[in-house]
Enzyme design. Structure first.
Site, PDB file in Angstrom:
ATOM      1  N   TYR A  58      42.029  38.874  30.080  1.00  0.00           N
ATOM      2  CA  TYR A  58      42.332  40.318  30.085  1.00  0.00           C
ATOM      3  C   TYR A  58      43.577  40.621  30.908  1.00  0.00           C
ATOM      4  O   TYR A  58      44.320  41.556  30.606  1.00  0.00           O
ATOM      5  CB  TYR A  58      41.107  41.129  30.532  1.00  0.00           C
ATOM      6  CG  TYR A  58      40.035  41.090  29.463  1.00  0.00           C
ATOM      7  CD1 TYR A  58      38.955  40.208  29.551  1.00  0.00           C
ATOM      8  CD2 TYR A  58      40.159  41.844  28.297  1.00  0.00           C
ATOM      9  CE1 TYR A  58      38.018  40.119  28.529  1.00  0.00           C
ATOM     10  CE2 TYR A  58      39.232  41.753  27.271  1.00  0.00           C
ATOM     11  CZ  TYR A  58      38.160  40.887  27.394  1.00  0.00           C
ATOM     12  OH  TYR A  58      37.254  40.778  26.374  1.00  0.00           O
ATOM     13  N   ARG A  61      46.353  40.144  28.501  1.00  0.00           N
ATOM     14  CA  ARG A  61      46.438  41.264  27.548  1.00  0.00           C
ATOM     15  C   ARG A  61      46.928  42.534  28.237  1.00  0.00           C
ATOM     16  O   ARG A  61      47.667  43.334  27.654  1.00  0.00           O
ATOM     17  CB  ARG A  61      45.076  41.475  26.878  1.00  0.00           C
ATOM     18  CG  ARG A  61      44.674  40.332  25.961  1.00  0.00           C
ATOM     19  CD  ARG A  61      43.382  40.620  25.268  1.00  0.00           C
ATOM     20  NE  ARG A  61      43.507  41.779  24.395  1.00  0.00           N
ATOM     21  CZ  ARG A  61      42.454  42.454  23.928  1.00  0.00           C
ATOM     22  NH1 ARG A  61      41.220  42.105  24.287  1.00  0.00           N
ATOM     23  NH2 ARG A  61      42.616  43.477  23.125  1.00  0.00           N
ATOM     24  N   HIS A 111      35.666  50.865  22.980  1.00  0.00           N
ATOM     25  CA  HIS A 111      35.525  49.477  23.453  1.00  0.00           C
ATOM     26  C   HIS A 111      36.094  49.287  24.853  1.00  0.00           C
ATOM     27  O   HIS A 111      36.295  48.152  25.286  1.00  0.00           O
ATOM     28  CB  HIS A 111      36.209  48.510  22.470  1.00  0.00           C
ATOM     29  CG  HIS A 111      35.465  48.377  21.184  1.00  0.00           C
ATOM     30  ND1 HIS A 111      35.984  47.751  20.079  1.00  0.00           N
ATOM     31  CD2 HIS A 111      34.225  48.808  20.807  1.00  0.00           C
ATOM     32  CE1 HIS A 111      35.103  47.786  19.086  1.00  0.00           C
ATOM     33  NE2 HIS A 111      34.034  48.436  19.488  1.00  0.00           N
ATOM     34  N   SER A 179      39.851  46.028  10.430  1.00  0.00           N
ATOM     35  CA  SER A 179      39.275  45.181   9.367  1.00  0.00           C
ATOM     36  C   SER A 179      37.888  45.672   8.964  1.00  0.00           C
ATOM     37  O   SER A 179      37.318  45.204   7.985  1.00  0.00           O
ATOM     38  CB  SER A 179      39.191  43.731   9.870  1.00  0.00           C
ATOM     39  OG  SER A 179      38.412  43.680  11.073  1.00  0.00           O
ATOM     40  N   ALA A 220      51.531  50.317   9.399  1.00  0.00           N
ATOM     41  CA  ALA A 220      51.111  51.616   9.950  1.00  0.00           C
ATOM     42  C   ALA A 220      52.297  52.470  10.383  1.00  0.00           C
ATOM     43  O   ALA A 220      52.280  53.695  10.204  1.00  0.00           O
ATOM     44  CB  ALA A 220      50.179  51.384  11.143  1.00  0.00           C
TER      45      ALA A 220
HETATM   46  N1  APR Z   1      49.773  48.058   9.880  1.00  0.00           N
HETATM   47  C1  APR Z   1      48.523  48.406   9.452  1.00  0.00           C
HETATM   48  N2  APR Z   1      47.455  47.565   9.492  1.00  0.00           N
HETATM   49  C2  APR Z   1      47.672  46.343  10.004  1.00  0.00           C
HETATM   50  C3  APR Z   1      48.930  45.908  10.476  1.00  0.00           C
HETATM   51  C4  APR Z   1      50.004  46.831  10.402  1.00  0.00           C
HETATM   52  N3  APR Z   1      51.240  46.516  10.824  1.00  0.00           N
HETATM   53  N4  APR Z   1      48.806  44.624  10.902  1.00  0.00           N
HETATM   54  C5  APR Z   1      47.518  44.279  10.718  1.00  0.00           C
HETATM   55  N5  APR Z   1      46.833  45.296  10.162  1.00  0.00           N
HETATM   56  C6  APR Z   1      45.408  45.363   9.828  1.00  0.00           C
HETATM   57  C7  APR Z   1      44.858  44.088   9.248  1.00  0.00           C
HETATM   58  O1  APR Z   1      45.016  44.068   7.826  1.00  0.00           O
HETATM   59  C8  APR Z   1      43.375  44.184   9.642  1.00  0.00           C
HETATM   60  O2  APR Z   1      42.626  44.889   8.663  1.00  0.00           O
HETATM   61  O3  APR Z   1      44.713  45.560  11.033  1.00  0.00           O
HETATM   62  C9  APR Z   1      43.397  45.002  10.933  1.00  0.00           C
HETATM   63  C10 APR Z   1      43.131  44.172  12.180  1.00  0.00           C
HETATM   64  O4  APR Z   1      41.803  43.720  12.105  1.00  0.00           O
HETATM   65  P1  APR Z   1      41.158  43.021  13.387  1.00  0.00           P
HETATM   66  O5  APR Z   1      42.098  42.010  13.915  1.00  0.00           O
HETATM   67  O6  APR Z   1      39.770  42.613  12.987  1.00  0.00           O
HETATM   68  O7  APR Z   1      41.099  44.180  14.482  1.00  0.00           O
HETATM   69  P2  APR Z   1      40.033  45.345  14.599  1.00  0.00           P
HETATM   70  O8  APR Z   1      39.575  45.801  13.260  1.00  0.00           O
HETATM   71  O9  APR Z   1      40.602  46.356  15.514  1.00  0.00           O
HETATM   72  O10 APR Z   1      38.812  44.606  15.348  1.00  0.00           O
HETATM   73  C11 APR Z   1      37.713  45.403  15.688  1.00  0.00           C
HETATM   74  O11 APR Z   1      36.723  43.517  16.840  1.00  0.00           O
HETATM   75  O12 APR Z   1      36.781  41.698  18.211  1.00  0.00           O
HETATM   76  C12 APR Z   1      36.512  43.038  18.151  1.00  0.00           C
HETATM   77  O13 APR Z   1      36.617  44.416  20.035  1.00  0.00           O
HETATM   78  C13 APR Z   1      37.416  43.819  19.064  1.00  0.00           C
HETATM   79  O14 APR Z   1      38.034  46.134  18.800  1.00  0.00           O
HETATM   80  C14 APR Z   1      38.024  44.867  18.160  1.00  0.00           C
HETATM   81  C15 APR Z   1      37.103  44.876  16.958  1.00  0.00           C
END
Ligand code: APR
Length: 235
Positions: A58, A61, A111, A179, A220
């Site tokens: 952390y 990060r 979170h 995701s 995004a």
């Molecule tokens: N613009 C838009 N979307 C994007 C971009 C971008 N430039 N880059 C990546 N993505 C999308 C990917 O397609 C994916 O669907 O962002 C998403 C990232 O997914 P994850 O890495 O799973 O992140 P997240 O959904 O925030 O994870 C949820 O999982 O591990 C836990 O606590 C952690 O908060 C986190 C949670």
């Protein structure tokens, strides 16, 4: 997008909104979970087994996030919050403070946050800017019991009552850069759709979740400002 300016909006963001600010996501290629084991750095058991590894993860990060700047997507959401006449709630799964750096005022970090410390003895939360380490003392109970203020797997996310209440009343639910793999956040679209809200997914690539009736694909920093523009112009 035609929607009443009195409509209540809930926006959920994930790691993808911060990707263009240079912060790693979790599950994309080269994401954080590619070279860190969730069991070691994102569970209470991992923390008690090896706190040093967790503090290092952390702290790394936190330093990354401190150097990062908000991108056009964060800025567009801050502008939407400021301009929208109806209720507006921004819920983020992210632990960086890029929404706040962009000017968003009312951000629910379900979170937790990198720039906060949690005392595992008295439960107090305290702002924390530098590195966290073992033995650091809680300013409330004076015990050496501070940990990262991050909600780990198996722990209850923050602000769930406020989030459920907002989802109950939402007429528009937008999920950006997530995701949709981790609950309860992954279930918000079902709750909103179940109450009749319009649902929009904004993602680099559509997740294919059929509960999203509208999907804007692309980075995004491009798609979110364009979407906010359609909301504010009523087009
Ligand atoms: N613009 C838009 N979307 C994007 C971009 C971008 N430039 N880059 C990546 N993505 C999308 C990917 O397609 C994916 O669907 O962002 C998403 C990232 O997914 P994850 O890495 O799973 O992140 P997240 O959904 O925030 O994870 C949820 O999982 O591990 C836990 O606590 C952690 O908060 C986190 C949670």
């Amino acid at each position: 997008m035609q929607i009443s300016p009195k409509a209540s909006i809930v926006v959920l963001t994930g790691a993808g909104i911060s990707a263009e600010s240079g912060l790693a996501t979790f599950r994309d290629n080269g994401g954080l979970w590619a070279d860190h084991d969730i069991r070691d750095v994102a569970t209470p058991e991992g923390f008690y087994r090896n706190p040093g590894l967790v503090f290092d993860f952390y702290n790394m990060r936190r330093r990354e996030a401190a150097k990062a700047s908000p991108n056009a997507a964060h800025n567009a959401l801050a502008a939407l919050e400021n301009a929208w006449p109806g209720d507006f709630l921004l819920v983020t799964q992210n632990v960086d403070n890029l929404h706040e750096k962009a000017g968003s005022k009312n951000v629910l970090h379900m979170h937790g946050k990198l720039n906060s410390a949690l005392c595992y003895e008295c439960g107090s939360h305290q702002p924390w800017e530098g590195d966290l380490d073992e033995g650091m003392v809680c300013s409330s109970c004076a015990r050496a019991s501070l940990r990262p203020d991050i909600v780990w797997f198996g722990e209850m996310p923050y602000d769930m009552e406020r989030i459920e209440d907002a989802l109950d009343r939402a007429e528009l639910f937008v999920a950006i850069g997530t995701s949709g793999t981790v609950y309860p956040a992954a279930g918000f679209v079902m709750e909103a759709a179940g109450k009749g809200a319009r649902t929009v997914e904004i993602n680099l690539e559509a997740t294919g979740n059929p509960l999203f009736k509208d999907c804007r694909e692309g980075p995004a920093a491009t798609t979110v400002p364009a979407f906010v523009e359609t909301l504010l112009s009523g087009r």
